[in-house]
Design a protein around this motif. Structure first.
Motif, PDB file in Angstrom:
ATOM      1  N   UNK A   1      16.450  15.078  18.725  1.00  0.00           N
ATOM      2  CA  UNK A   1      14.986  15.129  18.704  1.00  0.00           C
ATOM      3  C   UNK A   1      14.382  13.764  18.386  1.00  0.00           C
ATOM      4  N   UNK A   2      15.094  12.965  17.588  1.00  0.00           N
ATOM      5  CA  UNK A   2      14.604  11.635  17.211  1.00  0.00           C
ATOM      6  C   UNK A   2      14.845  10.596  18.301  1.00  0.00           C
ATOM      7  N   UNK A   3      15.711  10.930  19.253  1.00  0.00           N
ATOM      8  CA  UNK A   3      16.064   9.970  20.296  1.00  0.00           C
ATOM      9  C   UNK A   3      15.123  10.076  21.487  1.00  0.00           C
ATOM     10  N   UNK A   4      14.927   8.954  22.145  1.00  0.00           N
ATOM     11  CA  UNK A   4      14.101   8.963  23.362  1.00  0.00           C
ATOM     12  C   UNK A   4      14.922   9.410  24.566  1.00  0.00           C
ATOM     13  N   UNK A   5      16.223   9.486  24.395  1.00  0.00           N
ATOM     14  CA  UNK A   5      17.118   9.935  25.470  1.00  0.00           C
ATOM     15  C   UNK A   5      17.562  11.359  25.159  1.00  0.00           C
ATOM     16  N   UNK A   6      17.071  12.307  25.917  1.00  0.00           N
ATOM     17  CA  UNK A   6      17.319  13.713  25.607  1.00  0.00           C
ATOM     18  C   UNK A   6      18.583  14.277  26.246  1.00  0.00           C
ATOM     19  N   UNK A   7      19.150  13.543  27.199  1.00  0.00           N
ATOM     20  CA  UNK A   7      20.350  14.048  27.865  1.00  0.00           C
ATOM     21  C   UNK A   7      21.624  13.370  27.343  1.00  0.00           C
ATOM     22  N   UNK A   8      21.598  12.968  26.080  1.00  0.00           N
ATOM     23  CA  UNK A   8      22.772  12.374  25.465  1.00  0.00           C
ATOM     24  C   UNK A   8      23.949  13.341  25.517  1.00  0.00           C
ATOM     25  N   UNK A   9      25.144  12.818  25.756  1.00  0.00           N
ATOM     26  CA  UNK A   9      26.338  13.648  25.845  1.00  0.00           C
ATOM     27  C   UNK A   9      27.251  13.372  24.651  1.00  0.00           C
ATOM     28  N   UNK A  10      27.658  14.444  23.991  1.00  0.00           N
ATOM     29  CA  UNK A  10      28.442  14.317  22.771  1.00  0.00           C
ATOM     30  C   UNK A  10      29.787  15.033  22.868  1.00  0.00           C
ATOM     31  N   UNK A  11      30.738  14.481  22.144  1.00  0.00           N
ATOM     32  CA  UNK A  11      31.983  15.176  21.858  1.00  0.00           C
ATOM     33  C   UNK A  11      31.978  15.416  20.359  1.00  0.00           C
ATOM     34  N   UNK A  12      32.012  16.665  19.971  1.00  0.00           N
ATOM     35  CA  UNK A  12      31.945  17.019  18.555  1.00  0.00           C
ATOM     36  C   UNK A  12      33.345  17.083  17.963  1.00  0.00           C
ATOM     37  N   UNK A  13      33.515  16.450  16.811  1.00  0.00           N
ATOM     38  CA  UNK A  13      34.807  16.469  16.116  1.00  0.00           C
ATOM     39  C   UNK A  13      34.583  16.482  14.611  1.00  0.00           C
ATOM     40  N   UNK A  14      35.525  17.077  13.927  1.00  0.00           N
ATOM     41  CA  UNK A  14      35.465  17.061  12.467  1.00  0.00           C
ATOM     42  C   UNK A  14      35.215  18.427  11.872  1.00  0.00           C
ATOM     43  N   UNK A  15      36.271  19.080  11.418  1.00  0.00           N
ATOM     44  CA  UNK A  15      36.138  20.367  10.734  1.00  0.00           C
ATOM     45  C   UNK A  15      35.919  21.564  11.631  1.00  0.00           C
TER      46      UNK A  15
END
Length: 204
Positions: free
Chosen positions: A141-155
């Motif tokens: 929501x804070x980013x101006x780029x809304x189509x950011x692609x993530x790989x989630x890791x950790x727990x």
């Protein structure tokens, strides 16, 4: 970037002699996306064995923290490298070596730095400790780029993976739960196959 499914098995290998048995177990279980961490003395030997094996994995190298690590990734012809943080110096060197670097981010400042370095994918890490998908939504929501692609890791485990699978900005989920260090050390291939099956079925 990922092959067949969103699941990435995150591996910490202490004994390279177990590498090929582990590789066969994961491959036969339908796990082809790997993040093999450079966290142990024998990790590089293990990576070389798996990379040169008959098993066709989509390999990324994790815990890449130095230029030496980047050269190692490049020497094996591996396309992807992961880091737990956002280090601009490493990102710029990765660009020069034509390595797709995926830096760890947990706040908007990290995202801004990574995007400036032309990173196409970001590693949301540590996902659970950072607040899960709720915190990720705040970052987006804070980013101006809304189509950011993530790989989630950790727990991430079979218990909490569903919200990550459903999130439109998350293209992959990395988890060490499938093949935890203790399971690899004890050669518990049966349990690893079982866990792989559980996570692959969770995508349906």
């Amino acid at each position: 970037m990922l092959i067949d499914n969103k699941i990435i098995s995150v591996l910490t290998i202490k004994d390279y002699k177990k590498s090929l048995d582990l590789a066969k177990c994961l491959y036969d279980s339908g796990i082809v996306n790997l993040d093999i961490r450079l966290r142990t003395q024998q990790s590089k030997k293990a990576i070389e064995l798996i990379k040169n094996s008959k098993f066709k994995f989509n390999i990324g190298i994790g815990t890449v923290l130095s230029l030496e690590d980047l050269y190692f990734v490049k020497s094996l012809g591996i396309k992807y490298a992961y880091s737990p943080n956002t280090d601009v110096k490493i990102l710029n060197n990765a660009n020069k070596l034509d390595i797709q670097f995926i830096p760890g981010i947990s706040n908007i400042d990290n995202v801004i730095s990574a995007v400036k370095c032309n990173c196409k994918y970001l590693k949301y890490y540590p996902a659970e400790k950072s607040g899960g998908v709720s915190n990720l939504d705040l970052i987006i929501a804070k980013s101006t780029i809304k189509n950011l692609k993530f790989i989630a890791m950790g727990g991430i485990t079979s218990i909490n993976i569903k919200p990550y699978l459903k999130h439109k900005n998350i293209i992959g989920i990395g988890t060490s739960w499938i093949a935890e260090e203790s399971l690899i050390e004890s050669s518990n291939w049966k349990e690893i196959r079982k866990r792989a099956s559980v996570l692959l079925e969770s995508q349906v």
